[in-house]
Design an enzyme around this catalytic site. Structure first.
Site, PDB file in Angstrom:
ATOM      1  CD  GLU A  16     -28.972   6.532  24.633  1.00  0.00           C
ATOM      2  OE1 GLU A  16     -28.940   5.362  24.229  1.00  0.00           O
ATOM      3  OE2 GLU A  16     -28.453   6.879  25.720  1.00  0.00           O
ATOM      4  N   GLY A  35     -27.549  -2.437  20.597  1.00  0.00           N
ATOM      5  CA  GLY A  35     -27.110  -3.247  19.469  1.00  0.00           C
ATOM      6  C   GLY A  35     -28.046  -4.447  19.344  1.00  0.00           C
ATOM      7  CG  MET A  74     -22.656  -0.695  26.861  1.00  0.00           C
ATOM      8  SD  MET A  74     -21.361   0.325  26.135  1.00  0.00           S
ATOM      9  CE  MET A  74     -20.095   0.220  27.378  1.00  0.00           C
ATOM     10  CD  GLU A  75     -25.929   2.591  29.284  1.00  0.00           C
ATOM     11  OE1 GLU A  75     -26.826   2.134  28.524  1.00  0.00           O
ATOM     12  OE2 GLU A  75     -24.834   2.986  28.854  1.00  0.00           O
ATOM     13  CG  ASP A 112     -25.008  -0.964  17.037  1.00  0.00           C
ATOM     14  OD1 ASP A 112     -25.211  -0.004  17.795  1.00  0.00           O
ATOM     15  OD2 ASP A 112     -24.710  -2.092  17.468  1.00  0.00           O
TER      16      ASP A 112
HETATM   17  N1  ADE Z   1     -25.482   0.316  22.490  1.00  0.00           N
HETATM   18  C1  ADE Z   1     -25.751   0.526  21.193  1.00  0.00           C
HETATM   19  N2  ADE Z   1     -25.061  -0.350  20.418  1.00  0.00           N
HETATM   20  C2  ADE Z   1     -24.361  -1.138  21.270  1.00  0.00           C
HETATM   21  C3  ADE Z   1     -23.459  -2.200  21.091  1.00  0.00           C
HETATM   22  N3  ADE Z   1     -23.155  -2.644  19.868  1.00  0.00           N
HETATM   23  N4  ADE Z   1     -22.902  -2.769  22.184  1.00  0.00           N
HETATM   24  C4  ADE Z   1     -23.209  -2.317  23.421  1.00  0.00           C
HETATM   25  N5  ADE Z   1     -24.045  -1.299  23.644  1.00  0.00           N
HETATM   26  C5  ADE Z   1     -24.624  -0.713  22.582  1.00  0.00           C
END
Ligand code: ADE
Length: 252
Positions: A15, A79, A195-196, A220
């Site tokens: 990243e 995501g 997640m951050e 995704d």
């Molecule tokens: N970062 C990228 N894809 C993710 C996902 N599916 N869940 C949580 N963090 C992500």
């Protein structure tokens, strides 16, 4: 265009690969490398903070307290939650909410603002919202920015990725489940999950209401195949996010 120092965070080396510059030197604190350089003409400190809320919170505190950053940006992947979006689309967070801080009750999970006691009767308005003038500046800066079409090899057709402003939710789990993806979209109306960002927003708010902009390209769609898609699309999504990050960096 601001001439103050911008703190730039990513969780993973992929990243940060298209952003980091250490022409101004490198400092290691608590095993975390802080690289001083420039982004789009603005002084910056780049940090690969690692995955998850606590890692992001630690790095953010150092960026603000040791390096005196006046603004913060996270650049990375996420995501997708909104069924209207696809891999390669970019979401700039107008709010950042921790979807896993709250109360697990008999009738389900209720999110609260981090730090408040998650108990009945306590006011709930979870999420850190960007100041409207900052959102306006970002929208103006992003105007006319055409994202590069994804290569055919990515397998999502010749669709040109699009840029969106919307809600981003954060939690300490990788979402790899259709039912959870649907719940997060339904409950929070968010466009992306990662997640951050919610932790960066919490620390930025706590340490002086420092402006924070979260730039995420979808690697995704957070459903049953997200573990495969994440691996396949991380490099291209990280590159797309960094194009947007360069455009927005002077305006935070
Ligand atoms: N970062 C990228 N894809 C993710 C996902 N599916 N869940 C949580 N963090 C992500």
């Amino acid at each position: 265009m601001s001439s103050t120092t911008l703190g730039v965070l990513s969780a993973l080396p992929e990243e940060l690969a298209h952003l980091a510059d250490e022409s101004g030197g490198r400092t290691e604190i608590a095993g975390i490398a802080f690289r001083q350089g420039v982004i789009a003409g603005r002084p910056a400190v780049f940090v690969e903070c690692g995955v998850g809320k606590v890692n992001a919170g630690i790095a953010t505190a150092y960026l603000l307290e040791r390096f005196g950053c006046a603004g913060l940006m996270f650049c990375g992947v996420a995501g997708g939650l909104d069924p209207a979006l696809g891999v390669g689309d970019v979401v700039v967070g107008t709010s950042n909410l921790q979807h896993d801080y709250g109360a697990e009750q008999e009738d389900g999970f209720l999110a609260f603002q981090p730090g408040v006691a998650p108990l009945p009767g306590v006011e709930r308005r979870p999420g850190y919202r960007l100041a409207p003038p900052l959102v306006e500046r970002l929208r103006a800066a992003a105007g006319g920015l055409a994202l590069e079409p994804l290569p055919e090899s990515v397998g999502v057709g010749a669709r040109r990725p699009t840029l969106h402003f919307g809600g981003i939710v954060t939690g300490d789990s990788f979402i790899n489940r259709d039912a959870t993806r649907e719940r997060l979209h339904r409950e929070f109306g968010a466009q992306a999950v990662e997640m951050e960002g919610g932790a960066v927003a919490q620390v930025a708010h706590r340490l002086g209401d420092v402006p924070f902009v979260n730039v995420r390209c979808l690697s995704d769609l957070a459903g049953a195949t997200s573990h495969l898609d994440f691996r396949a699309f991380l490099p291209i999504a990280a590159r797309t996010a960094s194009l947007v990050a360069h455009r927005l960096a002077p305006h935070i």
